[in-house]
Write a protein that holds these residues in place. Structure first.
Motif, PDB file in Angstrom:
ATOM      1  N   VAL A  15      -0.029  19.972 -49.180  1.00 47.40           N
ATOM      2  CA  VAL A  15      -0.464  20.134 -47.782  1.00 47.40           C
ATOM      3  C   VAL A  15      -1.094  21.525 -47.684  1.00 47.40           C
TER       4      VAL A  15
ATOM      5  N   VAL B 131      -4.308  24.021 -45.830  1.00 47.21           N
ATOM      6  CA  VAL B 131      -5.437  24.297 -44.932  1.00 47.21           C
ATOM      7  C   VAL B 131      -5.987  25.662 -45.344  1.00 47.21           C
TER       8      VAL B 131
ATOM      9  N   GLN C 262      -6.195  28.012 -40.543  1.00 47.54           N
ATOM     10  CA  GLN C 262      -4.757  27.838 -40.315  1.00 47.54           C
ATOM     11  C   GLN C 262      -4.390  28.194 -38.872  1.00 47.54           C
ATOM     12  N   LYS C 263      -3.218  27.716 -38.449  1.00 45.63           N
ATOM     13  CA  LYS C 263      -2.660  27.986 -37.105  1.00 45.63           C
ATOM     14  C   LYS C 263      -3.487  27.338 -35.990  1.00 45.63           C
ATOM     15  N   LYS C 264      -4.129  26.227 -36.301  1.00 46.54           N
ATOM     16  CA  LYS C 264      -4.894  25.503 -35.278  1.00 46.54           C
ATOM     17  C   LYS C 264      -4.398  24.064 -35.146  1.00 46.54           C
ATOM     18  N   GLY C 265      -3.271  23.766 -35.771  1.00 48.56           N
ATOM     19  CA  GLY C 265      -2.703  22.420 -35.648  1.00 48.56           C
ATOM     20  C   GLY C 265      -3.275  21.412 -36.645  1.00 48.56           C
TER      21      GLY C 265
ATOM     22  N   ALA D  56      -2.879  21.147 -40.096  1.00 46.69           N
ATOM     23  CA  ALA D  56      -1.910  20.593 -41.057  1.00 46.69           C
ATOM     24  C   ALA D  56      -0.965  19.618 -40.352  1.00 46.69           C
ATOM     25  N   LYS D  57      -0.556  19.969 -39.143  1.00 47.51           N
ATOM     26  CA  LYS D  57       0.362  19.083 -38.409  1.00 47.51           C
ATOM     27  C   LYS D  57      -0.317  17.744 -38.124  1.00 47.51           C
TER      28      LYS D  57
ATOM     29  N   THR E 201       7.195  25.446 -50.370  1.00 46.77           N
ATOM     30  CA  THR E 201       7.097  26.759 -51.001  1.00 46.77           C
ATOM     31  C   THR E 201       7.594  27.815 -50.014  1.00 46.77           C
TER      32      THR E 201
ATOM     33  N   GLY F 243       8.431  30.343 -47.363  1.00 47.96           N
ATOM     34  CA  GLY F 243       7.841  30.662 -46.056  1.00 47.96           C
ATOM     35  C   GLY F 243       7.347  29.454 -45.275  1.00 47.96           C
ATOM     36  N   ASN F 244       7.429  28.277 -45.848  1.00 51.68           N
ATOM     37  CA  ASN F 244       6.845  27.104 -45.177  1.00 51.68           C
ATOM     38  C   ASN F 244       7.874  26.103 -44.643  1.00 51.68           C
TER      39      ASN F 244
ATOM     40  N   LYS G  13       8.859  21.728 -38.008  1.00 51.84           N
ATOM     41  CA  LYS G  13       8.039  21.358 -36.832  1.00 51.84           C
ATOM     42  C   LYS G  13       7.502  19.926 -36.947  1.00 51.84           C
TER      43      LYS G  13
HETATM   44  C1  LIG Z   1       1.607  25.647 -44.423  1.00 52.76           C
HETATM   45  C2  LIG Z   1       0.218  25.272 -43.910  1.00 52.76           C
HETATM   46  C3  LIG Z   1      -0.228  23.967 -44.524  1.00 52.76           C
HETATM   47  C4  LIG Z   1       0.276  25.144 -42.371  1.00 52.76           C
HETATM   48  O1  LIG Z   1      -1.007  24.774 -41.932  1.00 52.76           O
HETATM   49  P1  LIG Z   1      -1.518  25.051 -40.460  1.00 52.76           P
HETATM   50  O2  LIG Z   1      -2.714  24.199 -40.214  1.00 52.76           O
HETATM   51  O3  LIG Z   1      -1.659  26.507 -40.248  1.00 52.76           O
HETATM   52  O4  LIG Z   1      -0.281  24.551 -39.597  1.00 52.76           O
HETATM   53  P2  LIG Z   1      -0.365  24.031 -38.097  1.00 52.76           P
HETATM   54  O5  LIG Z   1      -1.311  24.909 -37.319  1.00 52.76           O
HETATM   55  O6  LIG Z   1      -0.633  22.581 -38.066  1.00 52.76           O
HETATM   56  O7  LIG Z   1       1.125  24.333 -37.611  1.00 52.76           O
HETATM   57  C5  LIG Z   1       1.905  23.337 -36.958  1.00 52.76           C
HETATM   58  C6  LIG Z   1       3.131  24.035 -36.389  1.00 52.76           C
HETATM   59  O8  LIG Z   1       3.877  24.647 -37.458  1.00 52.76           O
HETATM   60  C7  LIG Z   1       3.974  26.055 -37.250  1.00 52.76           C
HETATM   61  N1  LIG Z   1       3.814  26.692 -38.562  1.00 52.76           N
HETATM   62  C8  LIG Z   1       2.720  26.707 -39.348  1.00 52.76           C
HETATM   63  N2  LIG Z   1       2.982  27.350 -40.511  1.00 52.76           N
HETATM   64  C9  LIG Z   1       4.264  27.750 -40.411  1.00 52.76           C
HETATM   65  C10 LIG Z   1       5.147  28.466 -41.271  1.00 52.76           C
HETATM   66  N3  LIG Z   1       4.740  28.873 -42.488  1.00 52.76           N
HETATM   67  N4  LIG Z   1       6.414  28.702 -40.869  1.00 52.76           N
HETATM   68  C11 LIG Z   1       6.864  28.288 -39.657  1.00 52.76           C
HETATM   69  N5  LIG Z   1       6.067  27.574 -38.787  1.00 52.76           N
HETATM   70  C12 LIG Z   1       4.804  27.344 -39.161  1.00 52.76           C
HETATM   71  C13 LIG Z   1       2.847  26.412 -36.297  1.00 52.76           C
HETATM   72  O9  LIG Z   1       3.137  27.575 -35.576  1.00 52.76           O
HETATM   73  C14 LIG Z   1       2.785  25.172 -35.428  1.00 52.76           C
HETATM   74  O10 LIG Z   1       3.816  25.214 -34.465  1.00 52.76           O
HETATM   75  P3  LIG Z   1       3.638  24.494 -33.011  1.00 52.76           P
HETATM   76  O11 LIG Z   1       3.471  23.020 -33.284  1.00 52.76           O
HETATM   77  O12 LIG Z   1       4.891  24.840 -32.292  1.00 52.76           O
HETATM   78  O13 LIG Z   1       2.402  25.098 -32.412  1.00 52.76           O
HETATM   79  C15 LIG Z   1      -0.798  26.406 -44.218  1.00 52.76           C
HETATM   80  O14 LIG Z   1      -0.266  27.640 -43.818  1.00 52.76           O
HETATM   81  C16 LIG Z   1      -1.191  26.481 -45.682  1.00 52.76           C
HETATM   82  O15 LIG Z   1      -2.105  25.799 -46.119  1.00 52.76           O
HETATM   83  N6  LIG Z   1      -0.528  27.359 -46.456  1.00 52.76           N
HETATM   84  C17 LIG Z   1      -0.873  27.560 -47.853  1.00 52.76           C
HETATM   85  C18 LIG Z   1      -0.537  26.351 -48.689  1.00 52.76           C
HETATM   86  C19 LIG Z   1       0.927  26.001 -48.611  1.00 52.76           C
HETATM   87  O16 LIG Z   1       1.790  26.843 -48.839  1.00 52.76           O
HETATM   88  N7  LIG Z   1       1.185  24.734 -48.266  1.00 52.76           N
HETATM   89  C20 LIG Z   1       2.517  24.215 -48.106  1.00 52.76           C
HETATM   90  C21 LIG Z   1       3.075  23.860 -49.426  1.00 52.76           C
HETATM   91  S1  LIG Z   1       4.816  23.551 -49.327  1.00 52.76           S
END
Ligand SMILES: CC(C)(COP(=O)(O)OP(=O)(O)OC[C@H]1O[C@@H](n2cnc3c(N)ncnc32)[C@H](O)[C@@H]1OP(=O)(O)O)[C@@H](O)C(=O)NCCC(=O)NCCS
Length: 136
Positions: free
Chosen positions: A69, A71, A76-79, A81-82, A102, A104-105, A111
């Protein structure tokens, strides 16, 4: 910002690697295309550029694993991934879902409705590669 979501669309190794590299991860281009072809996946596009994806492997009835997963940083932080997670959860609704996160996630997956497993186990990829099965 108009984000276009697709499922199981044709992807090149280069665009997949671009997304992995954007968050500091690397993959073998041939293996990763094959891995996507063996998965059900959601992709996210902005202005025809791949800016994220999420993939699942499922038996369609009982068990679904979620992997990769990602982005790209500026989106990022625009919804996004959700939204991709919602599409996977909807597609395989009614199955058990499993994933590993991983550092921090964990909060992101919470969520999306996930809880920690009380009794899960796994084997690392490098360990399975080097495993001497006769010695188990
Ligand atoms: C983790 C990741 C996929 C999140 O993508 P994103 O598009 O920024 O996430 P979203 O904007 O859809 O976030 C959805 C919700 O989760 C929360 N959120 C996002 N990342 C978070 C994190 N690391 N820790 C806690 N909350 C988080 C957001 O604040 C949001 O909350 P809300 O619904 O209350 O507004 C992105 O940060 C990423 O690509 N990271 C690098 C790759 C990675 O580590 N992937 C995960 C592998 S386990």
């Amino acid at each position: 910002m108009k984000i276009v979501y697709k499922t199981n669309n044709v992807l090149t190794g280069e665009e997949i690697i671009y997304v992995f590299n954007s968050v500091g991860w690397n993959k073998n281009p041939e293996n990763i295309v094959d891995a996507f072809l063996n998965s059900y996946y959601v992709t996210a596009y902005h202005n025809d550029t791949l800016i994220g994806f999420a993939r699942a492997i499922s038996d369609g009835h009982y068990y679904t694993g979620i992997y990769d997963v990602i982005v790209t940083l500026q989106y990022q932080k625009k919804g996004i991934a959700k939204e991709m997670m919602k599409m996977l959860l909807d597609k395989f609704k009614g199955t058990y879902f499993f994933l590993s996160y991983t550092a921090g996630n964990q909060g992101f997956y919470q969520k999306c409705g996930f809880e920690n497993l009380p009794n899960g186990m796994w084997m690392d990829r490098e360990k399975s590669f080097n495993l001497n099965i006769d010695n188990l």
